[in-house]
Design an enzyme around this catalytic site. Sequence first.
Site, PDB file in Angstrom:
ATOM      1  N   ASP A  86       0.833  -1.074   0.116  1.00  0.00           N
ATOM      2  CA  ASP A  86      -0.089   0.078   0.022  1.00  0.00           C
ATOM      3  C   ASP A  86       0.899   1.101   0.198  1.00  0.00           C
ATOM      4  O   ASP A  86       1.937   1.441   0.333  1.00  0.00           O
ATOM      5  CB  ASP A  86      -0.791  -0.041   1.431  1.00  0.00           C
ATOM      6  CG  ASP A  86      -1.941   0.782   1.056  1.00  0.00           C
ATOM      7  OD1 ASP A  86      -2.343   1.198   0.103  1.00  0.00           O
ATOM      8  OD2 ASP A  86      -2.786   1.263   2.309  1.00  0.00           O
ATOM      9  N   HIS A 103       2.702   3.088  -8.986  1.00  0.00           N
ATOM     10  CA  HIS A 103       2.671   1.579  -9.170  1.00  0.00           C
ATOM     11  C   HIS A 103       3.801   1.081  -9.995  1.00  0.00           C
ATOM     12  O   HIS A 103       4.381   0.163  -9.642  1.00  0.00           O
ATOM     13  CB  HIS A 103       1.529   1.334  -9.856  1.00  0.00           C
ATOM     14  CG  HIS A 103       0.195   1.821  -9.317  1.00  0.00           C
ATOM     15  ND1 HIS A 103      -0.238   1.585  -8.136  1.00  0.00           N
ATOM     16  CD2 HIS A 103      -0.975   2.465  -9.829  1.00  0.00           C
ATOM     17  CE1 HIS A 103      -1.220   2.048  -7.760  1.00  0.00           C
ATOM     18  NE2 HIS A 103      -1.946   2.636  -8.647  1.00  0.00           N
ATOM     19  N   LEU A 129      10.360 -21.214  -4.218  1.00  0.00           N
ATOM     20  CA  LEU A 129       9.626 -20.123  -3.547  1.00  0.00           C
ATOM     21  C   LEU A 129       8.317 -20.266  -4.501  1.00  0.00           C
ATOM     22  O   LEU A 129       8.465 -20.202  -5.559  1.00  0.00           O
ATOM     23  CB  LEU A 129      10.133 -19.028  -3.500  1.00  0.00           C
ATOM     24  CG  LEU A 129       9.225 -17.827  -3.234  1.00  0.00           C
ATOM     25  CD1 LEU A 129       8.750 -17.571  -1.836  1.00  0.00           C
ATOM     26  CD2 LEU A 129       9.844 -16.282  -3.448  1.00  0.00           C
TER      27      LEU A 129
HETATM   28  C1  FPP Z   1      -1.968  -0.090  -3.302  1.00  0.00           C
HETATM   29  O1  FPP Z   1      -1.290   1.343  -3.310  1.00  0.00           O
HETATM   30  C2  FPP Z   1      -1.188  -0.796  -4.490  1.00  0.00           C
HETATM   31  C3  FPP Z   1      -1.966  -1.257  -5.562  1.00  0.00           C
HETATM   32  C4  FPP Z   1      -3.527  -1.047  -5.528  1.00  0.00           C
HETATM   33  C5  FPP Z   1      -1.278  -1.978  -6.764  1.00  0.00           C
HETATM   34  C6  FPP Z   1       0.039  -2.884  -6.296  1.00  0.00           C
HETATM   35  C7  FPP Z   1       0.665  -2.977  -7.784  1.00  0.00           C
HETATM   36  C8  FPP Z   1       1.835  -2.987  -7.728  1.00  0.00           C
HETATM   37  C9  FPP Z   1       2.940  -2.745  -6.736  1.00  0.00           C
HETATM   38  C10 FPP Z   1       2.544  -3.138  -9.167  1.00  0.00           C
HETATM   39  C11 FPP Z   1       2.262  -4.570  -9.894  1.00  0.00           C
HETATM   40  C12 FPP Z   1       2.461  -5.599  -9.231  1.00  0.00           C
HETATM   41  C13 FPP Z   1       3.019  -6.790  -9.776  1.00  0.00           C
HETATM   42  C14 FPP Z   1       2.806  -8.002  -8.827  1.00  0.00           C
HETATM   43  C15 FPP Z   1       3.464  -6.849 -10.874  1.00  0.00           C
HETATM   44  P1  FPP Z   1      -2.488   2.615  -3.487  1.00  0.00           P
HETATM   45  O2  FPP Z   1      -2.556   2.879  -4.957  1.00  0.00           O
HETATM   46  O3  FPP Z   1      -3.780   2.217  -2.848  1.00  0.00           O
HETATM   47  O4  FPP Z   1      -1.659   3.666  -2.796  1.00  0.00           O
HETATM   48  P2  FPP Z   1      -2.514   4.833  -1.891  1.00  0.00           P
HETATM   49  O5  FPP Z   1      -2.929   4.274  -0.868  1.00  0.00           O
HETATM   50  O6  FPP Z   1      -1.344   5.676  -1.545  1.00  0.00           O
HETATM   51  O7  FPP Z   1      -3.476   5.544  -2.983  1.00  0.00           O
END
Ligand code: FPP
Length: 252
Positions: A21, A38, A132
Site C-alpha cells: 500500500d 505503481h 518459492l
Molecule cells: C496500493 O497502493 C497498490 C496497488 C493497488 C497495486 C499494487 C501493484 C503493484 C505494486 C505493481 C504491480 C505488481 C506486480 C505483482 C507486478 P495505492 O494505490 O492504494 O496507494 P495509496 O493508498 O497511496 O493511494
Amino acid sequence: MASISDIDKSKLPRHVAVIMDGNGRWAKQKGEHRIFGHQQGVASVKEVTEAAAELGIHYLTLYAFSTENWNRPKEEVDALMELLVGTIHKEVAALNKNSIRLQAIGNLKSLPKNCYTELMDAIQQTSKNDRLMLILALSYSSKWEIIDSVKQIAEKVKRNEISVDKIDDAVFSSHLCTKGIPDPELLIRTSGEQRVSNFLLWQIAYAELYFTETLWPDFRKENFFDALLDYQNRERRFGKTSEQLGNTGIKI
Ligand code: FPP
C-alpha cells in the site's frame, strides 16, 4: 535496519502475505501521477521476492489488485493491468532462473483477456519450480472467496457428495483459492494503514500482523528483514498460556 544475517533461519514463517500500500501517496509526494507509484512499486515486488527466496521462505502472497480496485478511475485500472501483463511477461525468465513458481488467487476470469492469458502462460511455464511460490492476489477479495467456497460446498451437499456434519475447518479450507497452501504466519501492510482490507480473512486467523509507515515503493529488502525480525521476537500462543508453551524465552 535489519540485515539478512540478523534473521534466524530456523524460525522463518513458511508463508508471508503482503498488502502493498501507498503507491499513490508516494507518487503524489513526488508531484507525479499515481501510476508512477505503481510502476516504482514493481521494484519493491522484485526486492521482496528475491529476499524471500534467498532466505528460504516457501510462500509469498502479494495483494496486487483487489475486487474493490475495479472501482478506481479507468485510466488507473488499465495502467495497472498493463503493468501486470508487462511485468509478468518480462520476469518469467528470472522466475525460472531462481526456481520461483508463480501462482494466482482471485476471480481471475474477470481479468482482461490478455492479462489472463499472460498470467496462465507464466503459471504454466514456472510450474516445475520449487524454491518459492509467489502468489499474486488479483481481482481478489476474501468475502468473494468465502462466498465462492460456500457455494461450492452447498452444491456438493445438494449432490450428496458431502454431508453437512462433515464440513469442518479442513473441508472449508480445501474449497478456498489457497487450497494446499499453508496459512500465512505473517501479514505485512505498508503505508501506515492498520487494516486487513478484505485480504485472506480466513487464512490470517492466527497470523502476526506487522504494520509499517514505509510506503510500498520505498520498501526494500531491509524493511522486509525488519518485519521478519519483529515476527521472530513475538510469542505465538494460539490461545494457550505462556506457561503451557513451557516458555523458556524462545519466542517463535
Ligand atoms: C496500493 O497502493 C497498490 C496497488 C493497488 C497495486 C499494487 C501493484 C503493484 C505494486 C505493481 C504491480 C505488481 C506486480 C505483482 C507486478 P495505492 O494505490 O492504494 O496507494 P495509496 O493508498 O497511496 O493511494
